[in-house]
Design a protein around this motif. Structure first.
Motif, PDB file in Angstrom:
ATOM      1  N   ALA A 232      37.056  41.558  29.889  1.00 27.28           N
ATOM      2  CA  ALA A 232      38.430  42.044  29.801  1.00 27.28           C
ATOM      3  C   ALA A 232      38.940  42.351  31.205  1.00 27.28           C
ATOM      4  O   ALA A 232      39.158  43.499  31.577  1.00 27.28           O
ATOM      5  CB  ALA A 232      38.513  43.283  28.914  1.00 27.28           C
ATOM      6  N   ILE A 233      39.110  41.304  31.996  1.00 30.59           N
ATOM      7  CA  ILE A 233      39.603  41.449  33.367  1.00 30.59           C
ATOM      8  C   ILE A 233      41.133  41.574  33.309  1.00 30.59           C
ATOM      9  O   ILE A 233      41.795  40.920  32.509  1.00 30.59           O
ATOM     10  CB  ILE A 233      39.189  40.241  34.225  1.00 30.59           C
ATOM     11  CG1 ILE A 233      37.679  39.996  34.123  1.00 30.59           C
ATOM     12  CG2 ILE A 233      39.575  40.442  35.680  1.00 30.59           C
ATOM     13  CD1 ILE A 233      37.208  38.717  34.770  1.00 30.59           C
ATOM     14  N   ARG A 234      41.672  42.416  34.169  1.00 28.97           N
ATOM     15  CA  ARG A 234      43.130  42.607  34.204  1.00 28.97           C
ATOM     16  C   ARG A 234      43.608  42.373  35.625  1.00 28.97           C
ATOM     17  O   ARG A 234      43.011  42.885  36.584  1.00 28.97           O
ATOM     18  CB  ARG A 234      43.487  44.026  33.762  1.00 28.97           C
ATOM     19  CG  ARG A 234      44.998  44.294  33.665  1.00 28.97           C
ATOM     20  CD  ARG A 234      45.642  43.438  32.607  1.00 28.97           C
ATOM     21  NE  ARG A 234      46.962  43.940  32.196  1.00 28.97           N
ATOM     22  CZ  ARG A 234      48.079  43.207  32.244  1.00 28.97           C
ATOM     23  NH1 ARG A 234      48.060  41.972  32.708  1.00 28.97           N
ATOM     24  NH2 ARG A 234      49.225  43.713  31.802  1.00 28.97           N
ATOM     25  N   SER A 235      44.683  41.594  35.768  1.00 31.03           N
ATOM     26  CA  SER A 235      45.210  41.345  37.104  1.00 31.03           C
ATOM     27  C   SER A 235      46.709  41.593  37.155  1.00 31.03           C
ATOM     28  O   SER A 235      47.410  41.538  36.134  1.00 31.03           O
ATOM     29  CB  SER A 235      44.911  39.911  37.558  1.00 31.03           C
ATOM     30  OG  SER A 235      45.759  38.991  36.923  1.00 31.03           O
ATOM     31  N   HIS A 236      47.180  41.854  38.365  1.00 30.97           N
ATOM     32  CA  HIS A 236      48.600  42.015  38.673  1.00 30.97           C
ATOM     33  C   HIS A 236      48.865  41.150  39.896  1.00 30.97           C
ATOM     34  O   HIS A 236      48.042  41.091  40.810  1.00 30.97           O
ATOM     35  CB  HIS A 236      48.939  43.469  38.985  1.00 30.97           C
ATOM     36  CG  HIS A 236      48.318  44.448  38.022  1.00 30.97           C
ATOM     37  ND1 HIS A 236      48.927  44.818  36.843  1.00 30.97           N
ATOM     38  CD2 HIS A 236      47.127  45.103  38.065  1.00 30.97           C
ATOM     39  CE1 HIS A 236      48.134  45.673  36.202  1.00 30.97           C
ATOM     40  NE2 HIS A 236      47.042  45.863  36.921  1.00 30.97           N
TER      41      HIS A 236
END
Length: 292
Positions: A232-236
């Motif tokens: 569950a990687i999250r990027s911006h």
């Protein structure tokens, strides 16, 4: 797009053609920086003061010794995103100088920051249409802790799928300190793939700034991603470059959900993260392998 046109780069989607819907998975911007003044000082003594309002940031740039950039000031619209507790990712596109955009990684917990300046043209070293400059600094008035942001090879060997919307998905394969490959899995660019320049910096353990600079489309990107949970990687992120006409700067933010698909571990002699040996050393190693 038919298979016959995939290798014809003249048919590839321009940066402004990608924007509609690409930002569906963008996080809600945070107001945490509103009313806060953040002053950054780098190793040259260059000092940049940022005064964040609700929608705009007022900044003042005072160069230190050896910094060739002239003193300046301005006010620009901005967006900020919370990456982790006390860690923020802020974006703004200069109104007075539209061929330049700024990404700020601000760690208010550890008193550290990383500025990434993106510029269209030859202001910085490089060969791509959009180039990037990385400047680590300290935050005035905040006790310093943790490790300084620094380049890292931690992502090399990973293959990660990124989902930007219900229609847009890509995969990245991180090849070496300089290169990564991408392939569009879903969306208007489905089937397109290329290998482009990249840079990776570690901000906190498991949290990385990943940037790329494309050679076909005149654009570049700065992202920050939390890889601590590889399922569950999250990027911006932000994309910056020129529109279809090749004359108008385009700047927009986005976000993605990621997942580790695989991880390649190279044997030590072939590890892309390890600098290449000298010609003599390589010849000796090859001879030793032959003898065995």
């Amino acid at each position: 797009m038919s298979a016959l046109t995939l290798s014809d780069t003249s048919t590839w989607l321009p940066l402004d053609g990608l924007a509609p819907g690409f930002d569906a998975n963008k996080a809600e911007p945070t107001a945490d920086l509103t009313g806060r003044t953040v002053a950054l000082v780098d190793e040259r003594g260059t000092r940049i003061v940022h005064r964040f309002g609700a929608d705009s940031v007022e900044w003042e740039y005072q160069p230190g010794d050896g910094d060739p950039i002239a003193a300046s000031s301005g006010i620009d619209p901005y967006e900020a995103f919370e990456v982790d507790t006390g860690l923020y990712f802020a974006q703004f596109h200069h109104q007075h100088k539209p061929d330049e955009a700024v990404s700020l990684v601000i760690d208010l917990t550890n008193g550290r920051a990383l500025s990434i300046i993106q510029a269209i043209g030859d202001q910085f070293p490089g060969n791509t249409a959009v180039r990037q400059l990385f400047v680590p600094s300290l935050i005035e008035g905040v006790e310093t802790g943790g490790a300084e942001p620094a380049p890292t090879t931690a992502l090399i060997g990973r293959r990660v799928m990124w989902v930007y919307s219900s229609e847009h998905a890509y995969e990245h394969v991180y090849l070496s300190p300089q290169w990564y490959s991408w392939q569009c899995l879903a969306g208007p660019e489905k089937g397109l793939a290329d290998t482009d320049e990249n840079s990776v910096w570690e901000i906190r353990p498991g949290i990385y700034v990943f940037t790329w600079r494309e050679k076909v489309i005149p654009c570049a990107s700065v992202t920050i991603a939390d890889h601590r949970n590889v399922r569950a990687i999250r990027s911006h992120g932000v994309l910056f470059g020129l529109d279809e006409s090749g004359t108008v700067p385009t700047h927009f933010t986005f976000g993605a959900y990621g997942r580790l698909l695989s991880n390649t571990v190279h044997p030590d002699p072939y590890d892309p993260a390890v600098p290449a040996p000298t010609a003599g050393a390589h010849a000796q190693d090859a001879g030793a392998d032959t003898a065995r």
